[in-house]
Scaffold this motif. Structure first.
Motif, mmCIF file in Angstrom:
data_model
loop_
_atom_site.group_PDB
_atom_site.id
_atom_site.type_symbol
_atom_site.label_atom_id
_atom_site.label_comp_id
_atom_site.label_asym_id
_atom_site.label_seq_id
_atom_site.Cartn_x
_atom_site.Cartn_y
_atom_site.Cartn_z
ATOM 1 N N ASN A 175 9.301 -33.722 66.343
ATOM 2 C CA ASN A 175 10.530 -33.145 66.897
ATOM 3 C C ASN A 175 10.780 -31.726 66.372
ATOM 4 N N HIS A 176 9.688 -31.003 66.167
ATOM 5 C CA HIS A 176 9.802 -29.631 65.671
ATOM 6 C C HIS A 176 10.217 -28.690 66.779
ATOM 7 N N GLU A 177 11.058 -27.735 66.431
ATOM 8 C CA GLU A 177 11.477 -26.737 67.418
ATOM 9 C C GLU A 177 10.447 -25.612 67.549
ATOM 10 N N TYR A 178 9.815 -25.254 66.455
ATOM 11 C CA TYR A 178 8.922 -24.091 66.438
ATOM 12 C C TYR A 178 7.470 -24.534 66.602
ATOM 13 N N MET A 179 6.749 -23.842 67.491
ATOM 14 C CA MET A 179 5.323 -24.074 67.651
ATOM 15 C C MET A 179 4.615 -22.735 67.813
ATOM 16 N N SER A 180 3.343 -22.712 67.441
ATOM 17 C CA SER A 180 2.620 -21.440 67.437
ATOM 18 C C SER A 180 1.133 -21.693 67.627
ATOM 19 N N TRP A 181 0.437 -20.701 68.156
ATOM 20 C CA TRP A 181 -1.009 -20.727 68.249
ATOM 21 C C TRP A 181 -1.588 -19.591 67.407
ATOM 22 N N TYR A 182 -2.687 -19.913 66.696
ATOM 23 C CA TYR A 182 -3.437 -18.935 65.910
ATOM 24 C C TYR A 182 -4.903 -19.022 66.312
ATOM 25 N N ARG A 183 -5.601 -17.914 66.110
ATOM 26 C CA ARG A 183 -7.047 -17.941 66.187
ATOM 27 C C ARG A 183 -7.601 -17.471 64.853
ATOM 28 N N GLN A 184 -8.732 -18.073 64.470
ATOM 29 C CA GLN A 184 -9.359 -17.742 63.192
ATOM 30 C C GLN A 184 -10.750 -17.193 63.457
ATOM 31 N N ASP A 185 -10.999 -15.996 62.988
ATOM 32 C CA ASP A 185 -12.285 -15.342 63.167
ATOM 33 C C ASP A 185 -12.800 -14.838 61.825
ATOM 34 N N PRO A 186 -14.110 -14.923 61.605
ATOM 35 C CA PRO A 186 -14.677 -14.460 60.324
ATOM 36 C C PRO A 186 -14.326 -12.996 60.066
ATOM 37 N N GLY A 187 -13.849 -12.737 58.873
ATOM 38 C CA GLY A 187 -13.505 -11.369 58.490
ATOM 39 C C GLY A 187 -12.147 -10.899 58.966
ATOM 40 N N LEU A 188 -11.558 -11.637 59.889
ATOM 41 C CA LEU A 188 -10.248 -11.235 60.429
ATOM 42 C C LEU A 188 -9.152 -12.224 60.049
ATOM 43 N N GLY A 189 -9.523 -13.364 59.509
ATOM 44 C CA GLY A 189 -8.534 -14.350 59.096
ATOM 45 C C GLY A 189 -7.870 -15.021 60.285
ATOM 46 N N LEU A 190 -6.667 -15.529 60.067
ATOM 47 C CA LEU A 190 -5.900 -16.184 61.123
ATOM 48 C C LEU A 190 -4.865 -15.214 61.677
ATOM 49 N N ARG A 191 -4.812 -15.155 62.999
ATOM 50 C CA ARG A 191 -3.866 -14.252 63.659
ATOM 51 C C ARG A 191 -3.075 -15.026 64.705
ATOM 52 N N GLN A 192 -1.814 -14.699 64.804
ATOM 53 C CA GLN A 192 -0.946 -15.417 65.730
ATOM 54 C C GLN A 192 -1.141 -14.906 67.157
ATOM 55 N N SER A 251 -13.809 -18.544 69.352
ATOM 56 C CA SER A 251 -13.062 -18.564 68.100
ATOM 57 C C SER A 251 -12.695 -20.003 67.747
ATOM 58 N N LEU A 252 -12.082 -20.158 66.582
ATOM 59 C CA LEU A 252 -11.483 -21.424 66.170
ATOM 60 C C LEU A 252 -9.978 -21.286 66.366
ATOM 61 N N TYR A 253 -9.411 -22.174 67.174
ATOM 62 C CA TYR A 253 -8.005 -22.090 67.525
ATOM 63 C C TYR A 253 -7.209 -23.197 66.851
ATOM 64 N N PHE A 254 -6.055 -22.805 66.322
ATOM 65 C CA PHE A 254 -5.156 -23.758 65.694
ATOM 66 C C PHE A 254 -3.784 -23.706 66.344
ATOM 67 N N CYS A 255 -3.253 -24.889 66.609
ATOM 68 C CA CYS A 255 -1.863 -25.035 66.973
ATOM 69 C C CYS A 255 -1.102 -25.441 65.711
ATOM 70 N N ALA A 256 0.110 -24.968 65.561
ATOM 71 C CA ALA A 256 0.914 -25.308 64.384
ATOM 72 C C ALA A 256 2.360 -25.515 64.800
ATOM 73 N N SER A 257 3.079 -26.302 64.020
ATOM 74 C CA SER A 257 4.491 -26.510 64.306
ATOM 75 C C SER A 257 5.283 -26.595 63.004
ATOM 76 N N SER A 258 6.563 -26.262 63.098
ATOM 77 C CA SER A 258 7.472 -26.438 61.967
ATOM 78 C C SER A 258 8.852 -26.769 62.515
ATOM 79 N N LEU A 259 9.673 -27.321 61.650
ATOM 80 C CA LEU A 259 10.988 -27.769 62.096
ATOM 81 C C LEU A 259 11.760 -26.620 62.746
ATOM 82 N N PHE A 260 11.787 -25.493 62.073
ATOM 83 C CA PHE A 260 12.401 -24.283 62.605
ATOM 84 C C PHE A 260 11.499 -23.091 62.293
ATOM 85 N N GLY A 261 11.902 -21.925 62.777
ATOM 86 C CA GLY A 261 11.075 -20.730 62.579
ATOM 87 C C GLY A 261 11.371 -19.960 61.315
#
Lengths: 117, 114
Positions: B28-45, B87-97
């Motif tokens: 029931n989290h309000e906040y959700m986000s997508w990131y991509r992870q690339d070698p040398g560039l880290g994780l970016r939203q 790339s490697l893609y991550f979805c993430a969520s948190s209760l709020f932003g």
């Protein structure tokens, strides 16, 4: 601009010993959160520990503790009694405060930790 | 069990073939986000969403679309994938932003575009 710096690309530690992973950050926000995540070779991102910018006590979670030195803008992760399963990539991250909050995590480049038996 | 799920976990596709990576959270989290992870560039939203029907661009939104019609789901759409989206893609969520809320990550989707 907000930035996280992890200066140790790779670290070795003997099993059962303690290890410190370094993290420095740069921000002009007064309110921010600092996080450490673990990424094993399987790829998932596992949350380890959180420190708020207004917290006066260093955060602890089991074998993990965060050495927070606000004036020096550092948030080092200390792992006590290392285990073989601790071998992984470790990321330090910062989450923006308000205003202009996008909620994103700003990540460092990561430190690869290898625990030797 | 509280979790963020992503599907598929692995995908190999060809340039230009539309694809969707699904993301769902049961907290029931309000906040959700997508990131991509690339070698040398880290994780970016890529994109984020503060709540249902509220989405906005992150740092690297070009070539991606998102929607948030339900609180639990936040799919990532690649209308015309290109090799630079491998790339490697991550979805993430948190209760709020806010800055004090930890983000829970999905298991990741490893995408290869040939």
């Amino acid at each position: 601009a907000q930035k996280i710096t992890q200066t140790q690309p790779g670290m070795f530690v003997q099993e059962k010993e303690a290890v410190t992973l370094d993290c420095t950050y740069d921000t002009s926000d007064q309110s921010y959160g600092l996080f450490w995540y673990k990424q094993p070779s399987s790829g998932e991102m596992i949350f380890l520990i959180y420190q708020g910018s207004y917290d006066e006590q260093n955060a602890t979670e089991g074998r993990y503790s965060l050495n927070f030195q606000k004036a020096r803008k550092s948030a080092n992760l200390v792992i006590s009694a290392s285990q073989l399963g601790d071998s992984a990539m470790y990321f330090c991250a910062m989450r923006e405060g308000v205003p202009g909050n996008t909620g994103k995590l700003i990540f460092g480049q990561g430190t690869t930790l290898q625990v030797k038996p | 069990e509280a979790q963020v799920t992503q599907n598929p976990r692995y995908l190999i596709t060809v340039t230009g073939k539309k694809l969707t990576v699904t993301c769902s959270q049961n907290m029931n989290h309000e906040y959700m986000s997508w990131y991509r992870q690339d070698p040398g560039l880290g994780l970016r939203q890529i994109y984020y969403s503060m709540n249902v029907e509220v989405t906005d661009k992150g740092d690297v939104p070009e070539g991606y679309k998102v929607s948030r019609k339900e609180k639990r789901n936040f799919p990532l759409i690649l209308e015309s994938p290109s090799p630079n989206q491998t790339s490697l893609y991550f979805c993430a969520s948190s209760l709020f932003g806010g800055s004090s809320y930890e983000q829970y990550f999905g298991p990741g989707t490893r995408l290869t575009v040939t």
